[in-house]
Design an enzyme around this catalytic site. Structure first.
Site, PDB file in Angstrom:
ATOM      1  N   ASP A   1       0.878  -1.170   0.000  1.00  0.00           N
ATOM      2  CA  ASP A   1       0.000   0.000   0.000  1.00  0.00           C
ATOM      3  C   ASP A   1       0.919   1.224   0.000  1.00  0.00           C
ATOM      4  O   ASP A   1       1.331   1.708   1.051  1.00  0.00           O
ATOM      5  CB  ASP A   1      -0.891  -0.008   1.251  1.00  0.00           C
ATOM      6  CG  ASP A   1      -1.815   1.207   1.295  1.00  0.00           C
ATOM      7  OD1 ASP A   1      -2.238   1.663   0.224  1.00  0.00           O
ATOM      8  OD2 ASP A   1      -2.083   1.707   2.401  1.00  0.00           O
TER       9      ASP A   1
ATOM     10  N   GLU B   1      -2.509  -1.951  -4.829  1.00  0.00           N
ATOM     11  CA  GLU B   1      -3.867  -1.445  -5.087  1.00  0.00           C
ATOM     12  C   GLU B   1      -3.835  -0.427  -6.226  1.00  0.00           C
ATOM     13  O   GLU B   1      -2.942   0.420  -6.282  1.00  0.00           O
ATOM     14  CB  GLU B   1      -4.397  -0.779  -3.800  1.00  0.00           C
ATOM     15  CG  GLU B   1      -5.859  -0.401  -3.878  1.00  0.00           C
ATOM     16  CD  GLU B   1      -6.371   0.205  -2.572  1.00  0.00           C
ATOM     17  OE1 GLU B   1      -6.129  -0.380  -1.515  1.00  0.00           O
ATOM     18  OE2 GLU B   1      -7.011   1.254  -2.625  1.00  0.00           O
TER      19      GLU B   1
ATOM     20  N   ASP C   1      -2.684   0.965   7.144  1.00  0.00           N
ATOM     21  CA  ASP C   1      -1.790   0.807   5.979  1.00  0.00           C
ATOM     22  C   ASP C   1      -1.387  -0.650   5.793  1.00  0.00           C
ATOM     23  O   ASP C   1      -1.360  -1.159   4.668  1.00  0.00           O
ATOM     24  CB  ASP C   1      -0.526   1.665   6.154  1.00  0.00           C
ATOM     25  CG  ASP C   1      -0.855   3.144   6.241  1.00  0.00           C
ATOM     26  OD1 ASP C   1      -1.431   3.677   5.290  1.00  0.00           O
ATOM     27  OD2 ASP C   1      -0.539   3.754   7.283  1.00  0.00           O
TER      28      ASP C   1
END
Lengths: 208, 208
Positions: free
Chosen positions: A28, A87, A159
């Site tokens: 992330d 992502e 996170d």
């Protein structure tokens, strides 16, 4: 005992084939904090191998990107994942923030590429659907489900949870792809197993 | 003959001090085309060591960033620059383009950082002022001035010219910083040179 993947035939027969564990790195990315998580898929079981957040100190851009690059490279060398996932991001309203995020994302992907990993991208909606079962789940729901799916003692930080969720999403997608591939190629594989059995039977009979 | 940098005193005295050649890598990052150029600064002379454009084939994002990373790393290993420079970007009107540019920029900076280089950033306005003398110069003017300053046979392509212009801008800034530092520390250095001369004279007199 080596893990086995289950292939279910239309007539209900279940064939268990050896399936080596696969490690997936989820990232992330962010210029201030980059979350990471390595998930091991062993048959139908998921386990967290490592997770954490790289906190990037203030400094010049090249120093900050260097911290992300080196820290993720160290995680990859320590945990030996087979594949990386990240992502897909929606562009921010603030163009300057979008540029900064893009640079952090570039550094994170480069860390994986430099270590020879293929990087898969998943949209946030798909990740949440895979982990929580609901595309508009909030951060707490993602954290709680990641904790549950990986049997963690406590919920990971936001996170780290996002990174682990990304890896879990790939685990589900990869299992599905494997199952579909197995189904498509099941006839030659079954023939091959049958031929192997016949060869071993003949060999053992010859030894008696 | 080793190159020398000129330090001009207020009274008009010129002191020439040995200054080793410095190589500067300029990068103009882009996800489709990334321009690069290595400029060698030898005293007051500038020379182009290498320049070109990395054309990134279509593909997955991680493959494209991997191409930028590996190609720039090869340029750095071949030409051995001491420092890298990259143009500061203004955010694009299209947020998706800004994100893509950010990722390409992240990969380019990571290539330099991974090879141990410090990366300096310069605004386009400052680069054009340094190369053309006019902050709003167009692409052709930059190409023509880069060709002239580096005594190239023909004008480089726009991407390569932007990368070389960035390196030239740093060459000018670095010379200026060096001159300012030299001026600030001139008294002890002159004393040191004088002491050195006295020591050598005494030693030579002793040998006679």
């Amino acid at each position: 005992m080596p893990s086995r993947a289950a292939i279910v035939f239309a007539n209900g027969t279940i064939l268990l084939v050896p399936s080596p564990p696969i490690r997936i790195l989820g990232i992330d990315p962010g210029l201030n904090r980059t979350g990471y998580g390595v998930v091991e898929v062993n048959g139908l079981r998921l386990a967290c191998i490592a997770t954490g957040v790289i906190r990037v100190p203030a400094g010049d851009l090249h120093q900050r990107l260097g911290t992300i690059l080196r820290s993720l490279a160290a995680v990859i060398r320590d945990t030996q994942p087979h594949v990386a996932t990240v992502e897909k991001v929606f562009v921010n309203i603030n163009p300057q923030s979008t540029l900064l995020l893009g640079q952090a994302r570039g550094a994170a992907i480069c860390a994986a590429v430099a270590e020879g990993l293929v990087v898969h991208e998943y949209a946030a909606l798909r990740i949440k659907q895979a982990v929580v079962g609901f595309g508009r789940a909030d951060k707490r729901q993602v954290q709680a489900m990641v904790q549950r799916l990986l049997s963690l003692d406590r919920a990971p930080t936001s996170d780290a949870a996002d990174a682990l969720a990304c890896a879990i999403c790939h685990a589900h997608s990869a299992s599905l792809s494997r199952a579909l591939r197995s189904k498509a190629s099941i006839a030659p594989r079954v023939r091959s197993i049958a031929n192997g059995r016949r060869a071993w039977t003949a060999r053992l009979q010859g030894l008696e």
